[in-house]
Design a protein around this motif. Structure first.
Motif, mmCIF file in Angstrom:
data_model
loop_
_atom_site.group_PDB
_atom_site.id
_atom_site.type_symbol
_atom_site.label_atom_id
_atom_site.label_comp_id
_atom_site.label_asym_id
_atom_site.label_seq_id
_atom_site.Cartn_x
_atom_site.Cartn_y
_atom_site.Cartn_z
ATOM 1 N N UNK A 161 0.824 -1.306 0.041
ATOM 2 C CA UNK A 161 0.128 -0.125 0.149
ATOM 3 C C UNK A 161 0.944 1.442 0.106
ATOM 4 N N UNK A 162 2.070 1.259 0.901
ATOM 5 C CA UNK A 162 3.047 2.271 0.837
ATOM 6 C C UNK A 162 3.682 2.579 -0.694
ATOM 7 N N UNK A 163 3.862 1.515 -1.374
ATOM 8 C CA UNK A 163 4.464 1.475 -2.687
ATOM 9 C C UNK A 163 3.384 2.318 -3.551
ATOM 10 N N UNK A 164 2.263 1.708 -3.481
ATOM 11 C CA UNK A 164 1.219 1.978 -4.534
ATOM 12 C C UNK A 164 0.884 3.585 -4.299
ATOM 13 N N UNK A 165 0.852 3.950 -3.069
ATOM 14 C CA UNK A 165 0.263 5.435 -2.638
ATOM 15 C C UNK A 165 1.633 6.105 -3.385
ATOM 16 N N UNK A 166 2.942 5.859 -3.000
ATOM 17 C CA UNK A 166 3.994 6.956 -3.508
ATOM 18 C C UNK A 166 4.093 6.639 -5.005
ATOM 19 N N UNK A 167 3.645 5.658 -5.733
ATOM 20 C CA UNK A 167 3.712 5.495 -7.035
ATOM 21 C C UNK A 167 2.519 6.199 -7.735
ATOM 22 N N UNK A 168 1.681 6.668 -7.015
ATOM 23 C CA UNK A 168 0.406 7.277 -7.494
ATOM 24 C C UNK A 168 1.036 9.063 -7.448
ATOM 25 N N UNK A 169 1.812 9.279 -6.347
ATOM 26 C CA UNK A 169 2.356 10.571 -6.173
ATOM 27 C C UNK A 169 3.472 10.814 -6.995
ATOM 28 N N UNK A 170 4.094 9.618 -7.421
ATOM 29 C CA UNK A 170 5.301 9.809 -8.463
ATOM 30 C C UNK A 170 4.843 10.060 -9.837
ATOM 31 N N UNK A 171 3.612 9.573 -10.172
ATOM 32 C CA UNK A 171 2.984 9.296 -11.454
ATOM 33 C C UNK A 171 2.475 11.025 -11.336
ATOM 34 N N UNK A 172 1.959 11.611 -10.329
ATOM 35 C CA UNK A 172 1.609 12.945 -10.398
ATOM 36 C C UNK A 172 2.667 13.947 -10.515
ATOM 37 N N UNK A 173 3.536 13.457 -9.822
ATOM 38 C CA UNK A 173 4.905 14.625 -9.833
ATOM 39 C C UNK A 173 5.540 14.514 -11.324
ATOM 40 N N UNK A 174 5.558 13.282 -11.940
ATOM 41 C CA UNK A 174 5.997 13.347 -13.131
ATOM 42 C C UNK A 174 5.418 14.225 -14.087
ATOM 43 N N UNK A 175 4.194 14.153 -14.250
ATOM 44 C CA UNK A 175 3.241 14.811 -15.078
ATOM 45 C C UNK A 175 3.548 16.356 -14.407
ATOM 46 N N UNK A 176 3.695 16.736 -13.320
ATOM 47 C CA UNK A 176 3.709 18.217 -12.954
ATOM 48 C C UNK A 176 5.036 18.830 -13.570
ATOM 49 N N UNK A 177 6.131 17.564 -13.339
ATOM 50 C CA UNK A 177 7.319 17.980 -13.668
ATOM 51 C C UNK A 177 7.414 18.430 -15.209
ATOM 52 N N UNK A 178 6.682 17.429 -15.968
ATOM 53 C CA UNK A 178 6.899 17.464 -17.408
ATOM 54 C C UNK A 178 6.070 18.924 -17.763
ATOM 55 N N UNK A 179 5.111 19.279 -17.113
ATOM 56 C CA UNK A 179 4.489 20.562 -17.228
ATOM 57 C C UNK A 179 5.209 21.777 -16.846
ATOM 58 N N UNK A 181 5.686 22.538 -13.557
ATOM 59 C CA UNK A 181 5.523 22.850 -12.478
ATOM 60 C C UNK A 181 6.315 22.425 -11.269
ATOM 61 N N UNK A 182 6.465 21.104 -11.152
ATOM 62 C CA UNK A 182 7.355 20.585 -10.111
ATOM 63 C C UNK A 182 8.560 20.303 -10.466
ATOM 64 N N UNK A 183 9.617 20.290 -9.359
ATOM 65 C CA UNK A 183 10.860 20.150 -9.527
ATOM 66 C C UNK A 183 11.411 18.559 -9.785
ATOM 67 N N UNK A 184 12.440 18.679 -10.333
ATOM 68 C CA UNK A 184 12.965 17.175 -10.422
ATOM 69 C C UNK A 184 13.395 16.501 -9.144
ATOM 70 N N UNK A 185 13.398 17.120 -8.204
ATOM 71 C CA UNK A 185 13.894 16.706 -7.019
ATOM 72 C C UNK A 185 12.504 15.846 -6.444
ATOM 73 N N UNK A 186 11.424 16.396 -6.665
ATOM 74 C CA UNK A 186 9.880 16.105 -6.257
ATOM 75 C C UNK A 186 9.927 14.427 -6.828
ATOM 76 N N UNK A 187 10.230 14.520 -8.009
ATOM 77 C CA UNK A 187 10.124 13.241 -8.735
ATOM 78 C C UNK A 187 10.900 12.099 -8.076
ATOM 79 N N UNK A 188 12.306 12.452 -7.890
ATOM 80 C CA UNK A 188 13.291 11.598 -7.334
ATOM 81 C C UNK A 188 12.802 11.371 -5.979
ATOM 82 N N UNK A 189 12.263 12.190 -5.144
ATOM 83 C CA UNK A 189 11.777 11.801 -3.741
ATOM 84 C C UNK A 189 11.005 10.815 -3.744
#
Length: 436
Positions: A161-179, A181-189
């Motif tokens: 569940x922890x991995x699934x939740x962070x995977x959702x956040x990772x996908x969202x951060x990646x989209x925001x980074x591509x747009x 908005x988000x920094x690369x450090x958030x994706x790596x986090x």
């Protein structure tokens, strides 16, 4: 056409393999079912059962001493007589033939046969109590392995569940980074969070495999990848029972096999004292012999070759260097030791029950608190997640909130397993688990 045939063959083979894989037997196992399998299949109990059979035969052997003993005999003896008084030193060669029957019957032996039978019965009872105690401890081991596997399963689910939740956040951060908005450090986090959760899953999976292997050994199930063949069914509810220490203690002292064995040992020591004192009495036996003996031929004549004797024989030992007194003193010392062992066991039972009750009480309170803590941590995490998406909460705060959820879920699972273990531990301490 050949390609089409090959494709069809490949599909058929794949379907056949998949069907065989699905046909693999999978056993759904509750704790009660696991206990029954262990009691039926564990080889250690077969050893105790063999000891019971041996002790039962020993009782029959000692009881056989109450019966008379009958012996048949026959013999041929060649005698070469060489008297020194004969001048020519001639030998007198004779052959003697004999046959007969003899019977003996011990009428009274200072009550030693009674004591030997009592001792054999004690050994039988002791073997039976040892078998029951082995069952009690085996059930405890099965429960511990079962709950350890459940705890590892919970930790696997939590990590997933922890991995699934962070995977959702990772996908969202990646989209925001591509747009932009988000920094690369958030994706790596969030990548790091997913990797850590996956590593935790691997560790929990290893612990699960180990616990299942231990459980399989207790159930005498030997197969490769046994965790693929077993599905553990956790208890659905935990009864909120009210316990009475006095009743639990009384039940334990009357039903625990090791306590029953101590009581039997004390009685056996008392019987040993009585038997040692009974050695002062005389012994009485009856005997009868019916024999034939003749020289040069085996044609017996009942009037000339027969010898018949019978009678009673009494022996009374009046001095043996203080052996009987030493045996009495030894038996009395053994009695004192047996009584002290029982007193020590009573203290142990008292302590075990009190500890189990305290553990159950604290574990129940801890589980309630951890359930509340987990619910609160999830509420906070969801709020922080919304704030993070809205730009009012930092990524650090979101990481902390998710870590709090993971820790609370693990603590809640550990508290639940601890409560189940403590309840089962109380049943072991009182021997109530044998009543099943």
């Amino acid at each position: 056409m050949k390609k089409i045939v090959l494709v069809l063959v490949a599909i058929t083979v794949a379907a056949f393999c998949e069907e065989k894989a699905n046909d693999k037997k999978v056993m759904k196992l509750t704790l009660e079912e696991a206990k029954k399998i262990a009691l039926a299949e564990n080889p250690s109990l077969a050893i105790t059962k063999a000891k019971i059979r041996a002790a039962a035969e020993a009782v029959k052997r000692e009881k056989a001493n109450y019966w008379p003993s009958l012996d048949l005999s026959a013999g041929i003896t060649r005698v070469r007589d060489y008297p020194t008084t004969r001048p020519n030193r001639d030998f007198d060669n004779t052959t003697r033939y004999s046959a007969g029957a003899s019977a003996t019957w011990t009428i009274f032996d200072s009550f030693q046969r009674e004591y030997n039978v009592l001792t054999a019965n004690y050994n039988l009872v002791s073997a039976m109590h040892s078998d029951k105690d082995a069952q009690r401890l085996l059930i405890e081991s099965v429960s511990m392995a079962f709950f350890s596997a459940l705890l590892a399963q919970d930790n696997m689910d939590i990590s997933k569940e922890d991995a699934d939740f962070n995977r959702i956040l990772l996908d969202d951060a990646q989209k925001r980074h591509d747009g932009g908005i988000a920094k690369a450090s958030e994706v790596k986090n969030f990548q790091l969070k997913v990797q850590n959760a996956e590593a935790d899953y691997v560790t929990s999976e290893k612990n699960w495999h180990l616990a299942i292997v231990v459980l399989g050994a207790l159930l005498s199930i030997r197969t490769d990848n046994i965790w693929e063949s077993l599905i553990l069914v956790p208890p659905t509810t935990i009864k909120d029972e009210q316990y009475d220490f006095a009743k639990l203690y009384d039940y334990a002292t009357q039903h625990r096999p090791d306590m029953l064995n101590c009581n039997a040992k004390i009685q056996n020591c008392r019987d040993a004292i009585t038997a040692a004192k009974d050695r002062w009495y005389p012994k009485l036996s009856a005997f009868a012999d019916y024999d034939f003996e003749r020289t040069h031929a085996a044609h017996f004549n009942k009037h000339y070759d027969r010898a018949v004797d019978f009678g009673l024989k009494m022996t009374w030992n009046v001095f043996e260097g203080g052996r009987t007194s030493a045996e009495i003193s030894q038996a009395e010392a053994n009695l004192v030791q047996a009584i002290k062992e029982r007193d020590d066991l009573l203290i142990t039972i008292d302590s075990d029950i009190r500890q189990d009750l305290l553990t159950i009480q604290s574990s129940r309170k801890l589980l309630q608190l951890q359930e509340q803590t987990l619910a609160t941590a999830k509420e906070i995490r969801d709020l922080v997640h919304e704030e993070y998406l809205g730009g009012t909460a930092t990524i650090t705060r979101l990481n902390e909130a998710q870590s709090d959820v993971t820790k609370a879920a693990s603590a809640r699972s550990a508290a639940r397993i601890q409560l189940l273990n403590s309840i089962e531990g109380l049943r072991v301490s009182t021997a109530e688990n044998l009543a099943e």
